[in-house]
Design a protein around this motif. Structure first.
Motif, PDB file in Angstrom:
ATOM      1  N   TYR A 192       2.217   4.369  -0.916  1.00 55.10           N
ATOM      2  CA  TYR A 192       0.656   4.264  -0.694  1.00 55.10           C
ATOM      3  C   TYR A 192       0.333   3.432   0.682  1.00 55.10           C
ATOM      4  O   TYR A 192       1.014   2.780   1.246  1.00 55.10           O
ATOM      5  CB  TYR A 192       0.071   3.276  -1.668  1.00 55.10           C
ATOM      6  CG  TYR A 192       0.282   3.747  -2.980  1.00 55.10           C
ATOM      7  CD1 TYR A 192      -0.455   4.430  -3.972  1.00 55.10           C
ATOM      8  CD2 TYR A 192       1.587   3.499  -3.662  1.00 55.10           C
ATOM      9  CE1 TYR A 192      -0.170   4.775  -5.112  1.00 55.10           C
ATOM     10  CE2 TYR A 192       1.802   3.844  -5.088  1.00 55.10           C
ATOM     11  CZ  TYR A 192       0.963   4.330  -5.575  1.00 55.10           C
ATOM     12  OH  TYR A 192       1.215   4.694  -7.380  1.00 55.10           O
ATOM     13  N   ALA A 193      -0.856   4.103   1.291  1.00 54.65           N
ATOM     14  CA  ALA A 193      -1.375   3.578   2.512  1.00 54.65           C
ATOM     15  C   ALA A 193      -2.851   3.385   2.714  1.00 54.65           C
ATOM     16  O   ALA A 193      -3.390   4.454   2.266  1.00 54.65           O
ATOM     17  CB  ALA A 193      -0.928   4.233   3.784  1.00 54.65           C
ATOM     18  N   THR A 194      -3.335   2.339   3.212  1.00 56.45           N
ATOM     19  CA  THR A 194      -5.072   2.554   3.395  1.00 56.45           C
ATOM     20  C   THR A 194      -5.274   3.386   4.596  1.00 56.45           C
ATOM     21  O   THR A 194      -4.375   3.658   5.398  1.00 56.45           O
ATOM     22  CB  THR A 194      -5.324   1.103   3.303  1.00 56.45           C
ATOM     23  OG1 THR A 194      -4.728   0.470   4.421  1.00 56.45           O
ATOM     24  CG2 THR A 194      -5.123   0.185   2.084  1.00 56.45           C
ATOM     25  N   SER A 195      -6.496   3.720   4.661  1.00 52.46           N
ATOM     26  CA  SER A 195      -6.759   4.370   5.693  1.00 52.46           C
ATOM     27  C   SER A 195      -6.604   3.762   7.028  1.00 52.46           C
ATOM     28  O   SER A 195      -6.446   4.298   8.183  1.00 52.46           O
ATOM     29  CB  SER A 195      -8.271   4.859   5.666  1.00 52.46           C
ATOM     30  OG  SER A 195      -9.043   3.609   5.554  1.00 52.46           O
ATOM     31  N   ASP A 196      -6.789   2.399   7.314  1.00 52.64           N
ATOM     32  CA  ASP A 196      -6.465   1.809   8.358  1.00 52.64           C
ATOM     33  C   ASP A 196      -5.232   1.482   8.464  1.00 52.64           C
ATOM     34  O   ASP A 196      -4.687   0.735   9.740  1.00 52.64           O
ATOM     35  CB  ASP A 196      -7.359   0.513   8.547  1.00 52.64           C
ATOM     36  CG  ASP A 196      -7.373  -0.499   7.309  1.00 52.64           C
ATOM     37  OD1 ASP A 196      -6.461  -0.158   6.652  1.00 52.64           O
ATOM     38  OD2 ASP A 196      -8.076  -1.442   7.273  1.00 52.64           O
ATOM     39  N   HIS A 197      -4.281   1.687   7.678  1.00 50.74           N
ATOM     40  CA  HIS A 197      -2.782   1.229   7.705  1.00 50.74           C
ATOM     41  C   HIS A 197      -2.504  -0.175   7.605  1.00 50.74           C
ATOM     42  O   HIS A 197      -1.519  -0.706   8.065  1.00 50.74           O
ATOM     43  CB  HIS A 197      -2.024   1.918   8.779  1.00 50.74           C
ATOM     44  CG  HIS A 197      -1.987   3.393   8.565  1.00 50.74           C
ATOM     45  ND1 HIS A 197      -1.395   4.340   9.666  1.00 50.74           N
ATOM     46  CD2 HIS A 197      -2.492   4.215   7.691  1.00 50.74           C
ATOM     47  CE1 HIS A 197      -1.484   5.629   9.070  1.00 50.74           C
ATOM     48  NE2 HIS A 197      -2.339   5.527   8.014  1.00 50.74           N
ATOM     49  N   GLU A 198      -3.647  -1.081   7.572  1.00 47.33           N
ATOM     50  CA  GLU A 198      -3.383  -2.489   7.391  1.00 47.33           C
ATOM     51  C   GLU A 198      -2.304  -2.887   6.100  1.00 47.33           C
ATOM     52  O   GLU A 198      -1.673  -3.854   6.101  1.00 47.33           O
ATOM     53  CB  GLU A 198      -4.740  -3.245   7.441  1.00 47.33           C
ATOM     54  CG  GLU A 198      -4.518  -4.781   7.173  1.00 47.33           C
ATOM     55  CD  GLU A 198      -5.894  -5.446   7.106  1.00 47.33           C
ATOM     56  OE1 GLU A 198      -5.814  -6.685   6.842  1.00 47.33           O
ATOM     57  OE2 GLU A 198      -6.901  -4.718   6.851  1.00 47.33           O
ATOM     58  N   LEU A 199      -2.551  -1.951   5.156  1.00 50.91           N
ATOM     59  CA  LEU A 199      -1.947  -2.425   3.930  1.00 50.91           C
ATOM     60  C   LEU A 199      -1.208  -1.083   3.453  1.00 50.91           C
ATOM     61  O   LEU A 199      -1.765  -0.175   3.297  1.00 50.91           O
ATOM     62  CB  LEU A 199      -2.696  -3.026   2.848  1.00 50.91           C
ATOM     63  CG  LEU A 199      -1.992  -3.287   1.617  1.00 50.91           C
ATOM     64  CD1 LEU A 199      -1.213  -4.476   1.850  1.00 50.91           C
ATOM     65  CD2 LEU A 199      -3.215  -3.549   0.378  1.00 50.91           C
ATOM     66  N   VAL A 200       0.312  -1.257   3.195  1.00 54.05           N
ATOM     67  CA  VAL A 200       1.083  -0.237   2.538  1.00 54.05           C
ATOM     68  C   VAL A 200       1.679  -0.767   1.344  1.00 54.05           C
ATOM     69  O   VAL A 200       1.773  -2.084   1.206  1.00 54.05           O
ATOM     70  CB  VAL A 200       1.985   0.469   3.495  1.00 54.05           C
ATOM     71  CG1 VAL A 200       1.246   0.919   4.677  1.00 54.05           C
ATOM     72  CG2 VAL A 200       2.885  -0.501   3.991  1.00 54.05           C
ATOM     73  N   ALA A 201       2.247   0.031   0.287  1.00 50.76           N
ATOM     74  CA  ALA A 201       2.900  -0.422  -0.792  1.00 50.76           C
ATOM     75  C   ALA A 201       4.040   0.778  -1.148  1.00 50.76           C
ATOM     76  O   ALA A 201       3.933   1.858  -0.800  1.00 50.76           O
ATOM     77  CB  ALA A 201       2.212  -0.345  -1.964  1.00 50.76           C
ATOM     78  N   PHE A 202       5.276   0.199  -1.452  1.00 53.31           N
ATOM     79  CA  PHE A 202       6.468   0.849  -1.730  1.00 53.31           C
ATOM     80  C   PHE A 202       6.733   0.786  -3.187  1.00 53.31           C
ATOM     81  O   PHE A 202       6.709  -0.565  -3.549  1.00 53.31           O
ATOM     82  CB  PHE A 202       7.585   0.577  -0.925  1.00 53.31           C
ATOM     83  CG  PHE A 202       7.186   0.458   0.757  1.00 53.31           C
ATOM     84  CD1 PHE A 202       7.544   1.090   1.770  1.00 53.31           C
ATOM     85  CD2 PHE A 202       6.819  -0.982   1.252  1.00 53.31           C
ATOM     86  CE1 PHE A 202       7.062   1.183   2.949  1.00 53.31           C
ATOM     87  CE2 PHE A 202       6.495  -1.099   2.441  1.00 53.31           C
ATOM     88  CZ  PHE A 202       6.601  -0.266   3.429  1.00 53.31           C
ATOM     89  N   VAL A 203       7.225   1.693  -3.771  1.00 58.70           N
ATOM     90  CA  VAL A 203       7.899   1.522  -5.005  1.00 58.70           C
ATOM     91  C   VAL A 203       9.074   1.042  -5.030  1.00 58.70           C
ATOM     92  O   VAL A 203      10.163   1.763  -4.352  1.00 58.70           O
ATOM     93  CB  VAL A 203       7.849   2.947  -5.903  1.00 58.70           C
ATOM     94  CG1 VAL A 203       8.557   2.884  -7.257  1.00 58.70           C
ATOM     95  CG2 VAL A 203       6.464   3.306  -6.319  1.00 58.70           C
ATOM     96  N   GLY A 204       9.371  -0.042  -5.555  1.00 55.28           N
ATOM     97  CA  GLY A 204      11.026  -0.664  -5.581  1.00 55.28           C
ATOM     98  C   GLY A 204      11.831  -0.248  -6.492  1.00 55.28           C
ATOM     99  O   GLY A 204      11.507   0.662  -7.122  1.00 55.28           O
ATOM    100  N   SER A 205      13.058  -0.897  -6.479  1.00 57.14           N
ATOM    101  CA  SER A 205      14.125  -0.350  -7.194  1.00 57.14           C
ATOM    102  C   SER A 205      13.865  -0.427  -8.691  1.00 57.14           C
ATOM    103  O   SER A 205      14.404   0.131  -9.502  1.00 57.14           O
ATOM    104  CB  SER A 205      15.522  -0.939  -6.737  1.00 57.14           C
ATOM    105  OG  SER A 205      15.225  -2.501  -6.858  1.00 57.14           O
TER     106      SER A 205
END
Length: 645
Positions: A514-527
């Motif tokens: 996931y990424a916000t429109s300004d790319h200030e915050l992103v998220a990854f699905v971990g193991s």
């Protein structure tokens, strides 16, 4: 088939509000803004076709187009001013239009000149929060204030809640916080707003604030979680539950009064003047409670019921509900996208279908009859509102039936009457009824906590895509509107549509990035399947964490896990794609050439804008989610409610 179609003739009007709603929903979910001139032409043509007696299929399509074009035209005419960017510590002058009191702060609504906040021309409404160390002004006061303002946040994922859209249609230009203010002149003390402020101070009770004055956030947040889990959270938003109680009490009082006046009852039934006076009391309650849309919706429905009683017509009918539905749609088509509207009408349609169409057999014993009625009502309301609860809140309270059967009657017969009486007596300095109501509330809170602490009190549910949500709604509509003959075609169609919606929901994969429109915050699905974020806090994206967690089928409100970068880079490798996220300029400057040349890197996401023509296919921009297959779905922020004009 012809016989079945002829059997639907009396029910065809019931489809009108839903066809318009699906058209409006299509407009609100478009990834682009359609041309205003084209929408205006479609609006005129479709409105004309609806009025003519034409083929039913053509009229149905015309209603769909009418809902779409009406929403588009309405959106353009609203023209809510929008600020271009964050404004820090600016001075404004405006009039206090409303105050929403909460447990830890006050939310002050100020009407000011749009030009003062770098928005468009005209007037703008802003909402600023002031902590409890700042004594709030009075409603109607003209103040000079120092505020910081933020643009309402757009959606953080496709089909997620778009606060910018909600704010635009509720005429809210910006939100923020207030650091200081000075009263320039005091407002009029003889209007309804001044009365609300006076009652708030005299009663000094969150129960009065919530149940009478309509302040939505007066109940402590920890208590609110309990009431939501027990299925009675709706009592803290003045709607049909409150309007029904108040109208019943008012009618009973006025009916007894007019029955005691023979000069009136000899000429007309006592119920007619009693209903008229009760309606006037409801109108006063509507304005006293702040004229929220949920209250307006319930008031319109009550008005239709009162009118039906006066003219001797069937008061509780599908047709009356559909008329109320249409009235609210024309007031503001975006209301149909809001959870309160959907939940209220889903419950109403379900209950009318139960008692007018199904007509369950009742036991002869009066006590059993009351219990049976309450149980059936709670079950049907829970079933009909469940898809909307899941779609908007990503959770489902399992013990809502228990909460409604145990807690709701006490709210009805104890807390609400005591609070209503207490509001009146507090004017004269006696708050005894309110104190007693708060003691009953504390007792109910203990009972609610017992239910809240039961295993699986609230189950986290998956995201329902719009297409699946629409199919489920169509299934319920078929069940309650289609009149079957020998074969229960309505139940068959209902099962087919709902099963298709469930299958689509189950089969839809969850995003892994996931990424916000300004790319200030992103998220990854971990193991472990849970989300890991590039930041543990982000003031500009406060609600984004919980939104992404809910889409990932995680409970909201939990600790945000931060993934640590390696050499300033966040690397995310999957079976189908490899992605690199860069948040700081130095790692970007050092590695951009290598990343562009690296064939093992499929996507590059950067907080800073990258101009690298040789690897432009790798560089991703804007808000987005990425699925396990590598498919990218962008979050579109190019609608009228996203861009200042």
């Amino acid at each position: 088939m012809q016989e079945l179609w002829q059997n639907q003739s009396t029910n065809l009007f019931l489809w009108v509000p839903f066809l318009m709603t699906f058209g409006a929903g299509l407009y609100f979910n478009l990834p682009f803004e359609p041309k205003f001139i084209l929408c205006t032409i479609l609006f005129i043509i479709s409105a004309a076709l609806i009025l003519f007696k034409i083929n039913y299929l053509v009229r149905a399509i015309s209603l769909l187009v009418f809902g779409f074009s009406y929403a588009a035209v309405f959106t353009n005419f609203i023209n809510t001013p929008q600020i271009p960017h964050t404004l820090n510590n600016i001075n404004i002058t405006g009039i206090v239009k409303n105050i929403d009191y909460t447990t830890d702060k006050s939310r002050i609504y100020i009407k000011t000149s749009a030009e003062n906040i770098q928005a468009d021309k005209g007037n703008a409404i802003i909402r600023v929060s002031a902590n409890n160390t700042i004594t709030p002004p009075h409603i109607g006061d003209t103040i000079s204030a120092t505020v910081s303002l933020f643009r309402p946040s757009p959606a953080d994922a496709p089909e997620a809640f778009d606060y910018a859209r909600w704010a635009y249609f509720n005429h809210l230009t910006a939100t923020g916080y207030l650091t200081d203010y000075e009263t320039i002149s005091e407002g009029d003390t003889s209007n309804i707003s001044a009365l609300r402020n006076y009652l708030h101070k005299k009663s000094n009770s969150f129960l009065v604030d919530t149940l009478v004055l309509g302040y939505k956030n007066a109940v402590p947040k920890s208590d609110g979680d309990v009431w939501t889990a027990t299925g009675v959270g709706h009592v803290w938003s003045i709607s049909g539950f409150h309007i029904t109680l108040v109208s019943g009490w008012l009618f009973a009082i006025f009916y007894l009064i007019f029955r005691a006046i023979p000069i009136i009852t000899k000429r007309i039934p006592a119920r007619i003047p009693a209903l008229i006076c009760a309606w006037g009391g409801l109108l006063f309650y509507l304005f006293l409670s702040g004229v929220d849309i949920a209250t307006v919706r319930a008031f319109i429905m009550a008005t239709l019921v009162f009118a039906a009683f006066i003219f001797g017509r069937n008061a509780i009918s599908m047709r009356n509900v559909c008329v109320a539905f249409c009235i609210i749609f024309f007031m503001n088509p975006h209301f149909v996208m809001q959870p309160g509207f959907q939940l209220s009408f889903a419950a109403i349609f379900g209950l009318i279908w139960l008692w007018n169409e199904v007509k369950p057999k009742m036991p002869n014993n009066k006590i059993l009859k009351v219990i049976y009625t309450a149980t059936l009502t709670s079950i049907v309301a829970t079933i009909f509102t469940a898809p909307f609860v899941i779609a908007h809140f990503y959770s489902l309270p399992i013990y809502g039936l228990i909460g409604n059967l145990i807690l709701l009657p006490i709210f009805s017969v104890a807390i609400m009457p005591l609070v209503m009486v207490g509001v009146f007596t507090s004017i004269f300095g006696w708050t005894g009824p309110i104190i007693l109501a708060e003691k009953v509330y504390d007792f109910l809170l203990i009972a609610g906590n017992k239910i809240f602490e039961l295993p699986y009190a609230t189950i986290t549910m998956p995201h329902i895509p719009n297409i699946a949500f629409s199919l489920i709604i169509i299934g319920f509509i078929c069940m309650i509107f289609i009149r079957p003959l020998r074969i229960k075609i309505n139940y068959i169609l209902c099962s087919i549509f709902i099963c298709c919606g469930i299958l689509i929901t189950i089969s839809l994969p969850k995003p892994v990035f996931y990424a916000t429109s300004d790319h200030e915050l992103v998220a990854f699905v971990g193991s472990n399947g849970n989300l890991e974020f590039s930041k543990s806090r982000a003031s500009n994206h406060y609600f984004t964490f919980d939104t992404w967690k809910q889409i990932n089928n995680e409970p909201a409100g939990t600790k945000n896990i931060r993934r640590k970068p390696v050499d300033g880079l966040w690397r995310y490798n999957t079976t189908n794609f490899n992605l690199v996220y860069i948040q700081k300029f130095v790692p970007l400057q050092k590695t951009i050439v290598e990343l562009c040349r690296n064939e093992n890197v499929d996507y590059i996401v950067s907080y800073f804008n990258i101009n690298a023509p040789k690897c432009k296919n790798k560089i991703l921009r804007g808000g987005m989610i990425i699925y396990p297959s590598g498919k990218i779905t962008h979050v579109h922020h190019n609608r009228l409610w996203h861009n200042p004009r």
